[in-house]
Design a protein around this motif. Structure first.
Motif, PDB file in Angstrom:
ATOM      1  N   SER A  64       1.026  -1.292  -0.033  1.00  0.00           N
ATOM      2  CA  SER A  64      -0.216   0.192  -0.231  1.00  0.00           C
ATOM      3  C   SER A  64       0.921   1.228  -0.077  1.00  0.00           C
ATOM      4  N   ALA A  65       0.334   2.413   0.166  1.00  0.00           N
ATOM      5  CA  ALA A  65       0.808   3.646   0.101  1.00  0.00           C
ATOM      6  C   ALA A  65       0.491   4.511   1.363  1.00  0.00           C
ATOM      7  N   ARG A  66       1.535   5.251   2.214  1.00  0.00           N
ATOM      8  CA  ARG A  66       1.181   5.826   3.186  1.00  0.00           C
ATOM      9  C   ARG A  66       1.794   7.245   3.131  1.00  0.00           C
ATOM     10  N   SER A  67       0.983   8.181   3.608  1.00  0.00           N
ATOM     11  CA  SER A  67       1.678   9.632   3.703  1.00  0.00           C
ATOM     12  C   SER A  67       2.586   9.728   4.881  1.00  0.00           C
ATOM     13  N   THR A  68       3.818  10.349   4.715  1.00  0.00           N
ATOM     14  CA  THR A  68       4.893  10.424   5.556  1.00  0.00           C
ATOM     15  C   THR A  68       5.225  11.842   5.532  1.00  0.00           C
ATOM     16  N   LEU A  70       8.122  12.280   4.120  1.00  0.00           N
ATOM     17  CA  LEU A  70       8.870  11.962   2.906  1.00  0.00           C
ATOM     18  C   LEU A  70       7.827  12.050   1.547  1.00  0.00           C
ATOM     19  N   GLY A  71       6.546  12.380   2.037  1.00  0.00           N
ATOM     20  CA  GLY A  71       5.704  11.984   0.768  1.00  0.00           C
ATOM     21  C   GLY A  71       4.921  10.951   1.030  1.00  0.00           C
ATOM     22  N   LYS A  72       4.232  10.393   0.121  1.00  0.00           N
ATOM     23  CA  LYS A  72       3.681   9.295  -0.151  1.00  0.00           C
ATOM     24  C   LYS A  72       4.390   7.918  -0.449  1.00  0.00           C
ATOM     25  N   ILE A  73       4.608   7.106   0.334  1.00  0.00           N
ATOM     26  CA  ILE A  73       5.598   6.009   0.160  1.00  0.00           C
ATOM     27  C   ILE A  73       4.931   4.835   0.269  1.00  0.00           C
ATOM     28  N   LEU A  74       5.728   3.832  -0.199  1.00  0.00           N
ATOM     29  CA  LEU A  74       5.328   2.292  -0.135  1.00  0.00           C
ATOM     30  C   LEU A  74       5.644   1.843   1.182  1.00  0.00           C
ATOM     31  N   VAL A  75       4.333   0.919   1.669  1.00  0.00           N
ATOM     32  CA  VAL A  75       4.449   0.060   2.891  1.00  0.00           C
ATOM     33  C   VAL A  75       4.037  -1.315   2.523  1.00  0.00           C
ATOM     34  N   ASP A  76       4.125  -2.324   3.373  1.00  0.00           N
ATOM     35  CA  ASP A  76       3.735  -3.422   3.548  1.00  0.00           C
ATOM     36  C   ASP A  76       2.448  -3.623   4.108  1.00  0.00           C
ATOM     37  N   GLY A  77       1.927  -4.710   4.446  1.00  0.00           N
ATOM     38  CA  GLY A  77       0.569  -4.904   4.980  1.00  0.00           C
ATOM     39  C   GLY A  77       0.425  -4.335   6.469  1.00  0.00           C
ATOM     40  N   GLU A  78       1.600  -4.245   6.890  1.00  0.00           N
ATOM     41  CA  GLU A  78       1.545  -3.874   8.536  1.00  0.00           C
ATOM     42  C   GLU A  78       1.870  -2.283   8.468  1.00  0.00           C
ATOM     43  N   GLY A  79       2.007  -1.838   7.544  1.00  0.00           N
ATOM     44  CA  GLY A  79       2.305  -0.309   7.675  1.00  0.00           C
ATOM     45  C   GLY A  79       4.053   0.142   7.585  1.00  0.00           C
ATOM     46  N   THR A 116      -4.133   0.094  -0.803  1.00  0.00           N
ATOM     47  CA  THR A 116      -4.691   1.224  -0.926  1.00  0.00           C
ATOM     48  C   THR A 116      -3.661   2.329  -1.215  1.00  0.00           C
ATOM     49  N   GLY A 117      -3.960   3.622  -1.501  1.00  0.00           N
ATOM     50  CA  GLY A 117      -3.023   4.656  -1.576  1.00  0.00           C
ATOM     51  C   GLY A 117      -2.422   4.956  -2.922  1.00  0.00           C
ATOM     52  N   GLY A 118      -3.076   4.236  -4.030  1.00  0.00           N
ATOM     53  CA  GLY A 118      -2.635   4.589  -5.377  1.00  0.00           C
ATOM     54  C   GLY A 118      -1.499   3.678  -5.662  1.00  0.00           C
ATOM     55  N   VAL A 119      -1.180   2.453  -5.263  1.00  0.00           N
ATOM     56  CA  VAL A 119      -0.284   1.432  -5.538  1.00  0.00           C
ATOM     57  C   VAL A 119      -0.995   1.037  -6.741  1.00  0.00           C
ATOM     58  N   LYS A 120      -0.015   0.807  -7.949  1.00  0.00           N
ATOM     59  CA  LYS A 120      -0.313   0.160  -9.304  1.00  0.00           C
ATOM     60  C   LYS A 120       0.054  -1.207  -9.290  1.00  0.00           C
ATOM     61  N   GLY A 121      -1.117  -2.139  -9.346  1.00  0.00           N
ATOM     62  CA  GLY A 121      -1.081  -3.600  -9.291  1.00  0.00           C
ATOM     63  C   GLY A 121      -0.109  -3.987 -10.526  1.00  0.00           C
ATOM     64  N   GLY A 153       5.327   3.452   9.675  1.00  0.00           N
ATOM     65  CA  GLY A 153       5.662   4.740   9.450  1.00  0.00           C
ATOM     66  C   GLY A 153       7.019   5.412   9.584  1.00  0.00           C
ATOM     67  N   ASP A 154       7.732   4.519  10.283  1.00  0.00           N
ATOM     68  CA  ASP A 154       9.323   4.959  10.615  1.00  0.00           C
ATOM     69  C   ASP A 154       9.987   4.924   9.244  1.00  0.00           C
ATOM     70  N   THR A 155      10.667   5.752   8.748  1.00  0.00           N
ATOM     71  CA  THR A 155      11.468   5.914   7.705  1.00  0.00           C
ATOM     72  C   THR A 155      12.996   6.097   8.199  1.00  0.00           C
ATOM     73  N   ASN A 156      13.498   5.373   9.130  1.00  0.00           N
ATOM     74  CA  ASN A 156      14.950   5.617   9.520  1.00  0.00           C
ATOM     75  C   ASN A 156      16.053   5.352   8.569  1.00  0.00           C
ATOM     76  N   GLY A 157      15.728   4.219   7.429  1.00  0.00           N
ATOM     77  CA  GLY A 157      16.624   4.053   6.401  1.00  0.00           C
ATOM     78  C   GLY A 157      16.693   4.804   5.605  1.00  0.00           C
ATOM     79  N   GLN A 158      15.888   5.824   5.552  1.00  0.00           N
ATOM     80  CA  GLN A 158      15.961   6.843   4.225  1.00  0.00           C
ATOM     81  C   GLN A 158      17.453   7.339   3.822  1.00  0.00           C
ATOM     82  N   GLY A 159      17.906   7.288   2.917  1.00  0.00           N
ATOM     83  CA  GLY A 159      19.286   7.752   2.637  1.00  0.00           C
ATOM     84  C   GLY A 159      20.445   6.939   3.107  1.00  0.00           C
ATOM     85  N   ASP A 160      20.310   5.674   4.006  1.00  0.00           N
ATOM     86  CA  ASP A 160      21.347   5.065   4.551  1.00  0.00           C
ATOM     87  C   ASP A 160      22.307   4.687   3.386  1.00  0.00           C
ATOM     88  N   VAL A 161      23.649   4.780   3.806  1.00  0.00           N
ATOM     89  CA  VAL A 161      24.409   4.172   2.897  1.00  0.00           C
ATOM     90  C   VAL A 161      25.110   2.973   3.609  1.00  0.00           C
TER      91      VAL A 161
END
Length: 188
Positions: A64-68, A70-79, A116-121, A153-161
């Motif tokens: 699905s997609a969730r608003s964060t 960082l904008g609307k991002i993909l999430v799994d079935g548990e968010g 939900t949230g605009g994910v394209k099958g 909803g956490d996005t702590n991995g964003q930009g991780d190298v």
């Protein structure tokens, strides 16, 4: 190979992956340190480990997609936030060994479903990992979770190298989102 054999093989591979993930989740409670070391092959250790239930393995994954922030991002079935790894090839994961301990792949038994949230099958599919497990993909990007994300909803991995390249969240368009992670005090 019959359908039952393929399902059993995929489930066994997913359980072995879960053992590797579970092995690094004890104790500390904090996010793992950023790393940039070479992944090591843990196949021998995984082969001798006992299977346990896996948060990474799902009968049918729902994306699905969730608003964060960082904008609307993909999430799994548990968010939980899903990421792509820049080192991956189109529809081919390069995250193995120690990498899957920190970045568990989204393992599924069948093609993931659009939530939900605009994910394209039409952008959802799977790729077969080296161990035979099916990993969900979106627009050709293998999908991962991050063990440093402690709640939906956490996005702590964003930009991780780590593991010689960068990790990003994905938007519903199937493209990486390079917006820098906002320091909210919950990540690193």
């Amino acid at each position: 190979m019959g359908t039952n054999t393929r399902c059993a093989t995929a489930l066994a591979a997913a359980l072995l992956c879960a053992v590797a993930v579970a092995g690094c989740s004890g104790g500390g409670g904090g996010a793992p340190a950023k790393r940039s070391g070479a992944p090591e092959d843990l196949a021998a250790a995984s082969a001798s480990a006992s299977p346990s239930p896996s948060p990474s393995a799902t009968a049918v994954g729902k994306v699905s997609a969730r608003s964060t922030s960082l904008g609307k991002i993909l999430v799994d079935g548990e968010g939980r936030t899903l990421y792509l790894f820049e080192a991956d090839k189109p529809s081919k994961s390069t995250c193995t060994g120690d990498c899957v301990k920190i970045w568990p792949p989204l393992i599924v038994a069948a093609k993931p479903e659009a939530g939900t949230g605009g994910v394209k099958g039409s952008l959802l599919s799977t790729t077969t990992r080296d161990n035979g497990a099916k990993q969900a993909t979106y627009n050709g990007h293998p999908l991962y979770r991050f063990t440093g994300d402690h709640k939906p909803g956490d996005t702590n991995g964003q930009g991780d190298v780590s593991f010689h390249d960068t990790w990003y969240v994905l938007g519903t368009s199937g493209k990486k989102n390079t917006t820098p992670q906002q320091n909210t005090g919950g990540g690193y």
